[in-house]
Design an enzyme around this catalytic site. Sequence first.
Site, PDB file in Angstrom:
ATOM      1  N   GLU A   1       1.018  -1.038   0.020  1.00 49.88           N
ATOM      2  CA  GLU A   1      -0.024   0.034   0.024  1.00 49.88           C
ATOM      3  C   GLU A   1       1.050   1.255   0.113  1.00 49.88           C
ATOM      4  OE1 GLU A   1      -2.726   1.265  -0.450  1.00 49.88           O
ATOM      5  OE2 GLU A   1      -4.271   0.453   0.594  1.00 49.88           O
TER       6      GLU A   1
ATOM      7  N   ASP B   1      -4.772   5.936   5.896  1.00 49.61           N
ATOM      8  CA  ASP B   1      -5.424   6.847   6.770  1.00 49.61           C
ATOM      9  C   ASP B   1      -6.303   6.470   7.522  1.00 49.61           C
ATOM     10  OD1 ASP B   1      -7.332   7.115   4.617  1.00 49.61           O
ATOM     11  OD2 ASP B   1      -6.309   8.691   3.712  1.00 49.61           O
TER      12      ASP B   1
ATOM     13  N   LYS C   1      -0.812   7.867   8.002  1.00 50.38           N
ATOM     14  CA  LYS C   1      -1.338   9.202   8.618  1.00 50.38           C
ATOM     15  C   LYS C   1      -1.673   9.249  10.101  1.00 50.38           C
ATOM     16  CE  LYS C   1      -2.840  11.355   4.371  1.00 50.38           C
ATOM     17  NZ  LYS C   1      -3.894  12.198   3.906  1.00 50.38           N
TER      18      LYS C   1
ATOM     19  N   PHE D   1      -2.369  15.994   3.283  1.00 46.64           N
ATOM     20  CA  PHE D   1      -2.653  15.483   1.928  1.00 46.64           C
ATOM     21  C   PHE D   1      -1.044  15.465   1.363  1.00 46.64           C
ATOM     22  CE2 PHE D   1      -3.757  14.394  -2.303  1.00 46.64           C
ATOM     23  CZ  PHE D   1      -4.828  13.216  -2.097  1.00 46.64           C
ATOM     24  N   VAL D   2      -0.615  14.356   0.976  1.00 48.22           N
ATOM     25  CA  VAL D   2       0.726  14.405   0.403  1.00 48.22           C
ATOM     26  C   VAL D   2       0.673  13.852  -1.037  1.00 48.22           C
ATOM     27  CG1 VAL D   2       1.948  14.085   2.758  1.00 48.22           C
ATOM     28  CG2 VAL D   2       1.403  11.966   1.326  1.00 48.22           C
TER      29      VAL D   2
ATOM     30  N   ASP E   1      -1.017  11.400  -5.805  1.00 44.43           N
ATOM     31  CA  ASP E   1      -1.501  12.327  -6.660  1.00 44.43           C
ATOM     32  C   ASP E   1      -2.554  12.967  -6.218  1.00 44.43           C
ATOM     33  OD1 ASP E   1      -3.811  11.329  -8.955  1.00 44.43           O
ATOM     34  OD2 ASP E   1      -3.283  10.235  -7.144  1.00 44.43           O
TER      35      ASP E   1
END
Length: 185
Positions: free
Chosen positions: A108, A112, A140, A161-162, A168
Amino acid sequence: MADPSSSFVEDDPRVGPPIIPRDDLQARIAELGREITTDYAGTKPLLVGVLKGAFMFMSDLSRAIDLPVEFDFMAVSSYGSATRSSGVVRIIKDLDLDLTDRHVLIVEDIVDSGLTLDYLRKNLMARGPASMEVCALLVKEGLQRAELDLRYTGFTIPPSFVIGYGLDVGERWRNLPFLAEYAGE
């Protein structure tokens, strides 16, 4: 952002500073590869990559594992084009291989809430693998709504959010060689 392969984002205000640089990613992936090699000695694990985000991580991880491995891919979605999970998991592409009596390692990109992974794990366990573990590059902090039980974890990050390294927003920034916080529009 001195990395020449990321010069296309230097003036993009949506791309925050790197939170995990390329060298740190590669060093941790090498460590994970050594752990997996030791733990799966004498077996031929099946790596199940969760598309699309995990493809870069799985590629590098597989090269860090000193065992014969096989690959399959599954695409699931709970995000669509949003930056928050909808909570509804859909299988978009299922596996091609039979999992019966196989040693399965789910790869993965990011966990989150844990709800998608929980759904995926239950779905795949019903297919009769000999064993099933999870290797997540990112977890997260503080968002989990399901028990994670992760055997291998790369990094724990804040609940922002990365993007980059396979992750993406609207199919953009997957090819960044590092992970950065998405600063939004």
